[in-house]
Design a protein around this motif. Structure first.
Motif, mmCIF file in Angstrom:
data_model
loop_
_atom_site.group_PDB
_atom_site.id
_atom_site.type_symbol
_atom_site.label_atom_id
_atom_site.label_comp_id
_atom_site.label_asym_id
_atom_site.label_seq_id
_atom_site.Cartn_x
_atom_site.Cartn_y
_atom_site.Cartn_z
ATOM 1 N N GLN A 149 -1.403 0.239 -6.155
ATOM 2 C CA GLN A 149 -2.780 -0.007 -5.757
ATOM 3 C C GLN A 149 -3.757 0.927 -6.468
ATOM 4 O O GLN A 149 -4.923 0.596 -6.653
ATOM 5 C CB GLN A 149 -2.862 0.243 -4.252
ATOM 6 C CG GLN A 149 -3.930 -0.507 -3.519
ATOM 7 C CD GLN A 149 -4.007 -0.013 -2.081
ATOM 8 O OE1 GLN A 149 -2.984 0.253 -1.466
ATOM 9 N NE2 GLN A 149 -5.203 0.129 -1.561
ATOM 10 N N SER A 150 -3.255 2.081 -6.853
ATOM 11 C CA SER A 150 -4.102 3.098 -7.457
ATOM 12 C C SER A 150 -4.823 2.568 -8.695
ATOM 13 O O SER A 150 -5.907 3.012 -9.034
ATOM 14 C CB SER A 150 -3.245 4.310 -7.810
ATOM 15 O OG SER A 150 -4.017 5.294 -8.434
ATOM 16 N N TYR A 164 -12.535 8.963 -0.458
ATOM 17 C CA TYR A 164 -12.019 8.091 0.599
ATOM 18 C C TYR A 164 -12.336 8.676 1.964
ATOM 19 O O TYR A 164 -12.690 7.975 2.902
ATOM 20 C CB TYR A 164 -10.509 7.895 0.431
ATOM 21 C CG TYR A 164 -10.179 7.066 -0.788
ATOM 22 C CD1 TYR A 164 -10.027 5.694 -0.702
ATOM 23 C CD2 TYR A 164 -10.051 7.664 -2.033
ATOM 24 C CE1 TYR A 164 -9.761 4.929 -1.813
ATOM 25 C CE2 TYR A 164 -9.788 6.913 -3.156
ATOM 26 C CZ TYR A 164 -9.629 5.536 -3.053
ATOM 27 O OH TYR A 164 -9.386 4.787 -4.156
ATOM 28 N N VAL A 210 -4.749 3.322 1.871
ATOM 29 C CA VAL A 210 -4.973 4.592 1.177
ATOM 30 C C VAL A 210 -5.241 5.705 2.199
ATOM 31 O O VAL A 210 -4.709 6.813 2.078
ATOM 32 C CB VAL A 210 -6.149 4.481 0.185
ATOM 33 C CG1 VAL A 210 -6.378 5.811 -0.516
ATOM 34 C CG2 VAL A 210 -5.891 3.392 -0.837
ATOM 35 N N ALA A 237 -2.042 6.812 3.590
ATOM 36 C CA ALA A 237 -1.331 7.643 2.619
ATOM 37 C C ALA A 237 -1.904 9.056 2.609
ATOM 38 O O ALA A 237 -1.162 10.038 2.615
ATOM 39 C CB ALA A 237 -1.419 7.024 1.224
ATOM 40 N N SER A 252 -9.181 -0.359 -3.941
ATOM 41 C CA SER A 252 -8.808 0.687 -2.996
ATOM 42 C C SER A 252 -9.929 1.117 -2.059
ATOM 43 O O SER A 252 -9.687 1.777 -1.066
ATOM 44 C CB SER A 252 -8.258 1.899 -3.745
ATOM 45 O OG SER A 252 -7.006 1.564 -4.280
ATOM 46 N N VAL A 296 1.278 1.747 -2.576
ATOM 47 C CA VAL A 296 0.173 2.707 -2.639
ATOM 48 C C VAL A 296 -0.031 3.172 -4.078
ATOM 49 O O VAL A 296 -1.161 3.309 -4.547
ATOM 50 C CB VAL A 296 0.432 3.915 -1.714
ATOM 51 C CG1 VAL A 296 -0.589 5.014 -1.972
ATOM 52 C CG2 VAL A 296 0.358 3.489 -0.260
ATOM 53 N N ALA A 297 1.088 3.363 -4.785
ATOM 54 C CA ALA A 297 0.980 3.787 -6.183
ATOM 55 C C ALA A 297 0.422 2.657 -7.052
ATOM 56 O O ALA A 297 -0.463 2.873 -7.881
ATOM 57 C CB ALA A 297 2.335 4.242 -6.704
ATOM 58 N N TYR A 300 -5.488 9.300 -6.623
ATOM 59 C CA TYR A 300 -6.578 9.014 -5.693
ATOM 60 C C TYR A 300 -7.509 10.211 -5.566
ATOM 61 O O TYR A 300 -7.049 11.337 -5.360
ATOM 62 C CB TYR A 300 -6.023 8.654 -4.311
ATOM 63 C CG TYR A 300 -5.384 7.294 -4.278
ATOM 64 C CD1 TYR A 300 -6.163 6.147 -4.322
ATOM 65 C CD2 TYR A 300 -4.005 7.158 -4.237
ATOM 66 C CE1 TYR A 300 -5.581 4.896 -4.312
ATOM 67 C CE2 TYR A 300 -3.407 5.909 -4.225
ATOM 68 C CZ TYR A 300 -4.210 4.780 -4.260
ATOM 69 O OH TYR A 300 -3.642 3.543 -4.259
ATOM 70 N N LEU A 303 -1.014 10.583 -7.102
ATOM 71 C CA LEU A 303 -0.975 9.166 -7.476
ATOM 72 C C LEU A 303 -2.340 8.695 -7.970
ATOM 73 O O LEU A 303 -2.581 7.502 -8.116
ATOM 74 C CB LEU A 303 -0.520 8.304 -6.296
ATOM 75 C CG LEU A 303 0.930 8.523 -5.854
ATOM 76 C CD1 LEU A 303 1.268 7.646 -4.661
ATOM 77 C CD2 LEU A 303 1.901 8.243 -6.986
ATOM 78 N N PRO A 345 -6.714 -2.790 2.148
ATOM 79 C CA PRO A 345 -6.228 -1.926 1.063
ATOM 80 C C PRO A 345 -6.748 -0.492 1.217
ATOM 81 O O PRO A 345 -6.009 0.474 1.005
ATOM 82 C CB PRO A 345 -6.813 -2.581 -0.188
ATOM 83 C CG PRO A 345 -6.997 -4.007 0.168
ATOM 84 C CD PRO A 345 -7.330 -4.022 1.623
ATOM 85 N N TYR A 346 -8.005 -0.377 1.613
ATOM 86 C CA TYR A 346 -8.586 0.947 1.835
ATOM 87 C C TYR A 346 -7.855 1.681 2.967
ATOM 88 O O TYR A 346 -7.566 2.873 2.866
ATOM 89 C CB TYR A 346 -10.069 0.784 2.168
ATOM 90 C CG TYR A 346 -10.764 2.036 2.622
ATOM 91 C CD1 TYR A 346 -10.974 3.089 1.749
ATOM 92 C CD2 TYR A 346 -11.218 2.168 3.930
ATOM 93 C CE1 TYR A 346 -11.616 4.242 2.156
ATOM 94 C CE2 TYR A 346 -11.865 3.318 4.351
ATOM 95 C CZ TYR A 346 -12.060 4.348 3.458
ATOM 96 O OH TYR A 346 -12.683 5.490 3.869
#
Lengths: 331, 264
Positions: free
Chosen positions: B107-108, A222, A201, A204, B113, B104-105, A217, A215, A197-198
């Motif tokens: 997951q936010s 990160y 991100v 992205a 994350s 991705v959205a 983040y 969104l 999952p990381y």
């Protein structure tokens, strides 16, 4: 067919593809494992260990450059910090077993990585690269000036010692399999991170940072984590290298080394898993083979030419180009 | 006092060196409205937008979200509060599939994350919701397509679905129909109408026919300040609006012309 049927159909297809992808990964990993297990019977183990250490260094660098989109021009600092720390500890404290020395070197590199990251992460693109380069130069001068590093001469005679106090690492084959286990563990870890999952991100952020921000983040955090993981693994590579060669030298801290890891990653294939491994293998081999022959003085220009060629005509690197070819011709 | 306003600005000012891009703007966006921000090129629409979402820092003034002062907050924090923006240039993640874009959205809001040790398969539990969102913008069959290969209109639809995945209370759309053919424009109008159900929308838009179809309230910006505000009839009848758009206050009834056409 109703709309929900179509939806679940597509979901099933996607899951199937993921499974196929996993199988493919497993197969590649298996091939890599068999090759590396058998390699020391064909080639000189110390040379292979050199390749593995640089491969790990490049894999670590690629996590940041290829998968996060951050071009660090200071990764030599972590390689050297790992190497010097481990070398110094093992030389001066005979009570330490080898793995403790390596863990200590890795941790110091991780802390240094956090420091670098906090100072540089807000900068973008070329400015980020410049800040990391400047910090790495500071680290270089620290190592030149400090008495414990042996200055220009480096730190010689680092004892390989015994792993867990049990396995004698003076034996090259023992040493090789230890390095191999560490390398594979790190390689699999990076593979896992990238698809976690990381990792999604990170992907992205690399592809569209403002959108990732919008969104929700906090992208800097990160990036800092990616930087620290990358620095830690680079430090580990340096630590192992100093044990393998029983030497920690200024070469590892020089900005030339930061450039070399970029070259390895680019030639092999940036943003691919196997690319940096292949790139490191190639570059180490080229340096060695040329260094033996009449072209001894031409190593740097030749590597430079390869660099230029890669950037101009096959930007995805060897592994990247192969992937493209496979995708195009096999659906 | 400001219960009915989801989003408010008070004397918002943004100065760039020697140039006032946004000058004392007071906006009040009512809950449930589709509110348009229009004005000729260079009026400061996008700057206002970037101020609202913290991509730029205001020089002076206040921004309130549901009565709470959010002026000092950062972009990511505002997105988490329920104020999500789209971008002028289609903002997607090009080298992910459409489904992955939405995930991705989604997951936010998950705690995972930072979990770099978890397998990618752990994200599959988001697939069902992601498919529903794709379906709501008519992209079901493209779920597994790389976004870079999607047509422009579809990218924008995907972007909207991604934004909706955040379950925003207020949606900020920066020129959702920019650069689109008529067919795509109609589709986006429908999408925005659907997305606006139960939500508040603030949009920057050039295309006045889109504005006339969709918007409950319109604010006209010119040279950084608010020229006038009202519903479409009131605004389009205002001679000052015609003047900034057409250079003259003369010509007759021209309801649905685009700003670009008008500017020519």
């Amino acid at each position: 067919m109703s709309q929900t049927d179509i939806q679940s159909d597509i979901q099933k297809t996607i899951l199937k593809q993921q499974k196929a992808e996993d199988r493919r990964k497993l197969m590649l990993n298996g091939i890599l494992l068999v090759l590396l297990l058998l390699a020391p019977f064909v080639m000189y183990p110390v040379f292979l260990m050199k390749i593995l250490c640089f491969a790990l260094f490049a894999v670590a660098f690629n996590l940041l450059f290829g998968f996060t989109g951050l071009l660090s021009f200071g990764h030599a600092a972590f390689l050297a910090t790992g190497g010097y720390t481990t070398g110094y500890l093992l030389s001066n404290f005979s009570g330490l077993t080898t793995e403790m020395g390596i863990i200590a070197g890795t941790l110091v590199a991780a802390v240094l990585g956090l420091g670098f990251a906090l100072l540089s992460i807000r900068r973008q693109g070329i400015y980020f690269a410049m800040v990391t380069l400047a910090l790495a130069q500071l680290v270089f001068f620290f190592f030149v000036q400090s008495p414990f590093t042996g200055g220009e001469d480096g730190l010689h005679g680092v004892p390989r010692g015994e792993l867990f106090g049990l396995i004698n690492l003076e034996d090259n084959l023992n040493m090789y399999y230890f390095v191999l286990v560490v390398f594979l563990a790190c390689y699999l870890l990076v593979q896992r991170i990238v698809s976690s999952p990381y990792g999604h991100v990170l992907k992205a952020i690399k592809q569209n940072e403002p959108r990732a921000v919008s969104l929700g983040y906090k992208v800097d955090r990160y990036k800092v984590l990616a930087f620290v993981i990358s620095a830690t693994l680079a430090g580990l590579a340096g630590s192992m290298k100093s044990v393998v060669f029983q030497l920690a030298s200024l070469n590892d801290a020089h900005w030339h080394m930061s450039g070399e890891v970029i070259l390895m990653t680019l030639v092999g294939g940036v943003g691919t898993l196997l690319g940096p491994v292949l790139g490191a293998t190639l570059v180490v081999n080229i340096e060695y083979q040329l260094g033996q022959g009449p072209l001894r003085d031409w190593v740097d220009p030749i590597l430079g030419a390869i660099f230029v060629l890669t950037v101009l005509s096959f930007r995805s690197g060897i592994v990247g180009e192969v992937q493209k070819f496979v995708r195009k011709n096999m659906g | 006092m400001s219960d009915q306003y989801v989003l408010e600005t008070r004397s918002l000012v943004k100065e760039f060196k020697g140039f006032v891009a946004v000058d004392d703007v007071n906006l009040q966006i009512q809950k449930g409205h589709i509110h348009a921000l229009i004005g000729p090129n260079g009026a400061g629409k996008t700057t206002v937008f970037n101020l609202l979402t913290k991509f730029l820092i205001p020089t002076r003034g206040q921004i309130l979200f549901k009565g709470e002062d959010i002026t000092p907050m950062k972009s990511a924090a505002i997105a988490r509060k329920g104020m999500v923006r789209s971008f002028q240039i289609s903002a997607v993640f090009p080298h992910m599939t459409a489904l992955e874009n939405i995930r991705v959205a989604l997951q936010s809001f998950e705690g995972s994350s930072f979990s770099f040790w978890k397998s990618g398969a752990s994200l599959n539990r988001l697939n069902k919701r992601a498919m529903e969102l794709l379906d709501s913008v008519g992209l079901t069959e493209f779920a597994n397509t790389m976004t870079v290969e999607l047509a422009y209109g579809r990218k924008r639809a995907l972007e909207l679905a991604t934004t909706l995945a955040m379950e925003p209370e207020i949606l900020l759309l920066d020129e959702p129909t920019q650069g689109m053919g008529t067919e795509d424009v109609d589709r986006v109008v429908e999408l925005v109408r659907k997305a606006a159900e139960g939500r508040t929308v603030l949009m920057v838009e050039h295309n006045l026919s889109v504005v006339s179809k969709l918007c409950d309230r319109i604010t006209v910006l010119a040279q950084g300040s608010v020229l006038t505000e009202g519903d479409y009839e009131a605004v389009s009848a205002d001679p000052r609006v015609r003047e900034v758009y057409m250079g003259t206050g003369s010509s007759g009834e021209r309801g649905a012309v685009t700003a670009e056409e008008a500017a020519q």
